[in-house]
Write a protein that holds these residues in place. Structure first.
Motif, PDB file in Angstrom:
ATOM      1  N   UNK A 117      89.539  27.386  27.793  1.00 43.28           N
ATOM      2  CA  UNK A 117      89.254  27.988  29.277  1.00 43.28           C
ATOM      3  C   UNK A 117      89.112  29.335  29.124  1.00 43.28           C
ATOM      4  N   UNK A 118      89.762  30.207  28.198  1.00 44.85           N
ATOM      5  CA  UNK A 118      89.339  31.409  27.860  1.00 44.85           C
ATOM      6  C   UNK A 118      87.815  31.472  27.539  1.00 44.85           C
ATOM      7  N   UNK A 119      87.479  30.738  26.614  1.00 46.64           N
ATOM      8  CA  UNK A 119      86.311  30.562  25.912  1.00 46.64           C
ATOM      9  C   UNK A 119      84.887  30.342  26.959  1.00 46.64           C
ATOM     10  N   UNK A 133      66.890  43.302  32.943  1.00 43.08           N
ATOM     11  CA  UNK A 133      65.669  43.040  32.381  1.00 43.08           C
ATOM     12  C   UNK A 133      65.568  42.249  31.049  1.00 43.08           C
ATOM     13  N   UNK A 134      66.919  42.069  30.214  1.00 41.27           N
ATOM     14  CA  UNK A 134      66.887  41.649  29.045  1.00 41.27           C
ATOM     15  C   UNK A 134      67.834  40.332  29.054  1.00 41.27           C
ATOM     16  N   UNK A 135      67.820  39.504  28.198  1.00 40.05           N
ATOM     17  CA  UNK A 135      68.789  38.343  28.083  1.00 40.05           C
ATOM     18  C   UNK A 135      69.811  38.947  27.454  1.00 40.05           C
ATOM     19  N   UNK A 136      71.006  38.577  28.176  1.00 40.79           N
ATOM     20  CA  UNK A 136      72.266  38.765  27.674  1.00 40.79           C
ATOM     21  C   UNK A 136      72.902  37.423  26.884  1.00 40.79           C
ATOM     22  N   UNK A 137      73.439  37.604  25.897  1.00 42.88           N
ATOM     23  CA  UNK A 137      73.738  36.359  25.470  1.00 42.88           C
ATOM     24  C   UNK A 137      75.355  36.107  25.913  1.00 42.88           C
ATOM     25  N   UNK A 138      76.244  37.046  25.907  1.00 40.15           N
ATOM     26  CA  UNK A 138      77.499  36.717  26.470  1.00 40.15           C
ATOM     27  C   UNK A 138      77.911  38.071  27.164  1.00 40.15           C
ATOM     28  N   UNK A 139      78.615  37.674  28.443  1.00 40.11           N
ATOM     29  CA  UNK A 139      79.288  38.759  29.210  1.00 40.11           C
ATOM     30  C   UNK A 139      79.857  38.232  30.499  1.00 40.11           C
ATOM     31  N   UNK A 140      79.930  38.885  31.368  1.00 43.17           N
ATOM     32  CA  UNK A 140      80.336  38.548  32.852  1.00 43.17           C
ATOM     33  C   UNK A 140      79.139  38.992  33.797  1.00 43.17           C
ATOM     34  N   UNK A 141      78.293  38.025  34.157  1.00 44.53           N
ATOM     35  CA  UNK A 141      76.997  38.159  34.927  1.00 44.53           C
ATOM     36  C   UNK A 141      77.692  38.790  36.224  1.00 44.53           C
ATOM     37  N   UNK A 142      78.545  38.211  36.901  1.00 51.86           N
ATOM     38  CA  UNK A 142      78.875  38.952  38.317  1.00 51.86           C
ATOM     39  C   UNK A 142      79.418  40.351  38.401  1.00 51.86           C
ATOM     40  N   UNK A 143      80.213  40.587  37.206  1.00 49.51           N
ATOM     41  CA  UNK A 143      80.546  42.141  37.044  1.00 49.51           C
ATOM     42  C   UNK A 143      79.750  43.062  36.335  1.00 49.51           C
ATOM     43  N   UNK A 167      91.266  39.799  33.233  1.00 55.16           N
ATOM     44  CA  UNK A 167      91.515  38.860  34.212  1.00 55.16           C
ATOM     45  C   UNK A 167      90.687  37.619  33.856  1.00 55.16           C
ATOM     46  N   UNK A 168      89.768  37.591  33.159  1.00 55.53           N
ATOM     47  CA  UNK A 168      88.959  36.212  32.870  1.00 55.53           C
ATOM     48  C   UNK A 168      89.916  35.347  31.762  1.00 55.53           C
TER      49      UNK A 168
END
Length: 148
Positions: free
Chosen positions: A42-44, A55-65, A99-100
């Motif tokens: 679930x963490x993963x 304007x660029x592709x983000x491989x991993x992060x928190x889109x909403x934040x 928090x995630x």
């Protein structure tokens, strides 16, 4: 699957006495459950992958934040049971990142190095667990595919 059981002080004391008197292996039996203080599937899966950020592709992060994790040259050298190298600063994870992830055991801090989250024993630099957010996550021999 991670199990979390909350018991009152009397039940814990009784459980500890039973384990000490009869031997932990015979009381607990097999198989042992995964400790709840380490990273889980679930963490993963709580993190966003392959989204457009600034304007660029983000491989991993928190889109909403609006948080995108860049790669770090140090993250591949971090290993469970080893200390965080003294040449690296303390890197507590951002509050939204903490928090995630699920609640961890007391005495563990969540640090972030690039695209990896690290659980560090408080007051030391010893690594209790490492989760690479771009690597295939394995749990009980099963490869977990990241959510997109």
């Amino acid at each position: 699957m991670t199990w979390r059981i909350e018991l009152g002080a009397a039940a814990i004391t009784m459980g500890v006495a039973l384990m000490c008197g009869a031997g932990a292996d015979s009381v607990l039996g097999e198989p042992r459950l995964e400790r709840p203080d380490h990273f889980t599937r679930a963490d993963y899966q709580a993190f966003d992958r392959d989204f457009v950020f600034d304007g660029a592709v983000c491989e991993v992060g928190l889109k909403r934040k609006k948080i995108c994790f860049d790669a770090s040259p140090f993250e591949n050298t971090l290993a469970k049971g080893q200390p965080v190298p003294s040449s690296l600063p303390d890197m507590p994870a951002e509050f939204p990142v903490i928090l995630k992830t699920q609640l961890k055991a007391d005495g563990l801090e969540t640090w972030r190095f690039g695209r990896s989250l690290v659980l560090v024993e408080s007051g030391t630099r010893e690594i209790a667990d490492v989760m690479q957010l771009m690597a295939p996550y394995r749990e009980h021999g099963e490869t977990v595919v990241a959510s997109r």
